[in-house]
Design an enzyme around this catalytic site. Structure first.
Site, PDB file in Angstrom:
ATOM      1  N   TYR A 120      33.198  61.767  28.056  1.00 43.56           N
ATOM      2  CA  TYR A 120      34.551  62.149  27.651  1.00 43.56           C
ATOM      3  C   TYR A 120      34.945  61.510  26.325  1.00 43.56           C
ATOM      4  O   TYR A 120      34.696  60.324  26.105  1.00 43.56           O
ATOM      5  CB  TYR A 120      35.562  61.702  28.718  1.00 43.56           C
ATOM      6  CG  TYR A 120      35.424  62.418  30.040  1.00 43.56           C
ATOM      7  CD1 TYR A 120      35.550  63.810  30.119  1.00 43.56           C
ATOM      8  CD2 TYR A 120      35.178  61.706  31.216  1.00 43.56           C
ATOM      9  CE1 TYR A 120      35.442  64.473  31.343  1.00 43.56           C
ATOM     10  CE2 TYR A 120      35.072  62.361  32.430  1.00 43.56           C
ATOM     11  CZ  TYR A 120      35.198  63.741  32.492  1.00 43.56           C
ATOM     12  OH  TYR A 120      35.086  64.378  33.685  1.00 43.56           O
ATOM     13  N   LYS A 143      41.627  37.157  52.677  1.00 35.52           N
ATOM     14  CA  LYS A 143      42.615  38.151  52.248  1.00 35.52           C
ATOM     15  C   LYS A 143      41.948  39.180  51.318  1.00 35.52           C
ATOM     16  O   LYS A 143      40.848  38.921  50.788  1.00 35.52           O
ATOM     17  CB  LYS A 143      43.770  37.450  51.519  1.00 35.52           C
ATOM     18  CG  LYS A 143      43.358  36.772  50.218  1.00 35.52           C
ATOM     19  CD  LYS A 143      44.471  35.880  49.678  1.00 35.52           C
ATOM     20  CE  LYS A 143      44.034  35.199  48.396  1.00 35.52           C
ATOM     21  NZ  LYS A 143      44.944  34.121  47.979  1.00 35.52           N
TER      22      LYS A 143
HETATM   23  C1  LIG Z   1      44.200  32.923  47.757  1.00 32.09           C
HETATM   24  C2  LIG Z   1      44.700  31.601  48.153  1.00 32.09           C
HETATM   25  C3  LIG Z   1      43.822  30.497  48.303  1.00 32.09           C
HETATM   26  C4  LIG Z   1      42.348  30.580  47.936  1.00 32.09           C
HETATM   27  O1  LIG Z   1      42.165  30.347  46.568  1.00 32.09           O
HETATM   28  P1  LIG Z   1      40.697  30.271  45.901  1.00 32.09           P
HETATM   29  O2  LIG Z   1      40.967  29.952  44.503  1.00 32.09           O
HETATM   30  O3  LIG Z   1      40.073  31.622  46.065  1.00 32.09           O
HETATM   31  O4  LIG Z   1      39.941  29.230  46.640  1.00 32.09           O
HETATM   32  C5  LIG Z   1      44.346  29.325  48.778  1.00 32.09           C
HETATM   33  N1  LIG Z   1      45.672  29.206  49.073  1.00 32.09           N
HETATM   34  C6  LIG Z   1      46.539  30.218  48.909  1.00 32.09           C
HETATM   35  C7  LIG Z   1      47.983  30.013  49.228  1.00 32.09           C
HETATM   36  C8  LIG Z   1      46.093  31.441  48.434  1.00 32.09           C
HETATM   37  O5  LIG Z   1      46.963  32.442  48.255  1.00 32.09           O
END
Ligand SMILES: *Cc1c(COP(=O)(O)O)cnc(C)c1O
Length: 367
Positions: A260, A44
């Protein structure tokens, strides 16, 4: 091959992120050896800033990687359109106006409430994963809804049942309770004859817990080589290094200010390097006057306010730096290394956010 082509292309880019194919594969393999469960690779948010397409292309050929996980249908669609064939799980669930997208692109929803269950039924979505809320209190059916839920899923293919840890990095009591509670719920499903292919609960921080009744793990940050907690002991290595270039080197006089707002005032005559990396590339302005980069294996201090496209560094005591020289924003430069976690600590946040912030202008290159 893509590699050489991209390396040539890279010559015209001021800032880029190198994604190590070897480290990515090795991290997944090391974690798989450690847990010995199916891997659901979380890609994601553009694979935590690493480039979802490139990461998915590398991971989809690994046989024990069973799923790629995205947050939204839109993210799944993008991967399908670019030729990713692996099963894709949409963690964020299914909304009414996303049905066509799920069907057209063969996306599998995580169903989290009765509203979504209805959508899935009415639109003949071929298979789903069911999420149970055991303590995150974001998405998922509540434990007390499970019996009712089971009455309403007959005829649906329940490929997975899952839950999620809010605090596996900080709260072992809650995490252990969730592991026990979720096991009871899995047993209830089984007692009604629902026998999913995948039972999954652990995220990266959760890998430090025993969860013998689960047969898959959903992992993100650890495959990208960052430790999710201090106690995490699987040896993973940082996959992404972020690099930029020196645009120009110039001298300023004692008493003059830089950038700045004049928030840095020279207390001696100085030599300043201008680096082609600013907050639009993903460098937090909070690092103004505080952060540092690596040039020629030396730490160089950020001086003055970070601007949209450029950042100034102190080169007063460093010889020989010239335009086009490489600057390491994150990663290794011979003996020195800057970790995402170092930057996260300075910005009072977590490495996840620092990774996700690296912007689109920073070209991703698989090396
Ligand atoms: C993002 C996510 C993960 C992964 O988590 P990490 O800490 O990056 O391993 C697992 N399960 C769900 C539901 C998530 O949203």
């Amino acid at each position: 091959m893509m590699l050489t082509e991209e390396k040539i292309y890279l010559k015209g880019f001021r800032s880029w992120a190198e994604i190590s194919r070897e480290r990515l594969i090795k991290n997944v393999k090391t974690i798989h050896n450690h847990v010995n469960k199916h891997i659901f690779a979380v890609v994601k948010a553009d694979a935590y800033g690493h480039g979802a397409l490139k990461v998915s292309e590398i991971l989809q050929d690994i046989p024990y990687v069973k799923y790629l996980c995205v947050a939204t249908a839109e993210e799944g669609k993008e991967l399908r359109e670019k030729g990713i064939n692996k099963d894709i799980l949409v963690l964020g669930g299914i909304l009414k106006d996303e049905v066509k997208c799920f069907k057209d692109y063969r996306l599998v929803p995580v169903v989290s409430d009765f509203e979504q269950l209805k959508i899935v039924r009415e639109n003949d979505i071929p298979k789903i994963h069911i999420k149970i809320d055991t303590g995150m209190h974001r998405l998922g059916f509540l434990p007390e809804e499970v019996e009712d839920l089971i009455q309403k899923i007959s005829g649906l293919k329940i490929e997975g049942v899952m839950s999620h840890f809010p605090s596996a990095d900080t709260d072992p009591d809650l995490t252990n309770k969730q592991i026990k509670d979720f096991e009871k719920i899995v047993k209830i499903f089984r007692s009604y004859g629902v026998d999913p292919d995948y039972i999954h609960l652990q995220n990266s921080a959760g890998l430090m817990y025993e969860c013998s009744y689960c047969n898959a793990v959903r992992i993100g940050i650890s495959i990208y080589g960052e430790k999710p907690s201090d106690s995490f002991n699987i040896p993973v290595k940082t996959v992404m290094s972020v690099k930029s270039k020196i645009i120009t080197v110039k001298k300023i006089k004692k008493g003059q200010t830089i950038s700045y707002g004049g928030r840095f005032k020279a207390d001696r005559d100085m030599k300043i390097g201008v680096v082609a990396f600013g907050y639009a590339d993903g460098l937090s302005r909070e690092l103004s006057n505080r952060g540092y980069f690596l040039i020629n294996d030396r730490k160089v201090q950020i001086v003055g306010t970070i601007t949209m496209d450029m950042t100034m560094v102190d080169l007063t005591d460093i010889e020989g730096v010239k335009p086009m020289d490489t600057v390491t924003i994150v990663g290794k430069d011979n003996k020195n290394e800057i970790y995402f976690d170092d930057i996260a600590k300075m910005c009072n946040t977590i490495p996840y956010e620092i990774m996700c912030r690296i912007s689109k202008r920073v070209r991703r290159v698989v090396v």
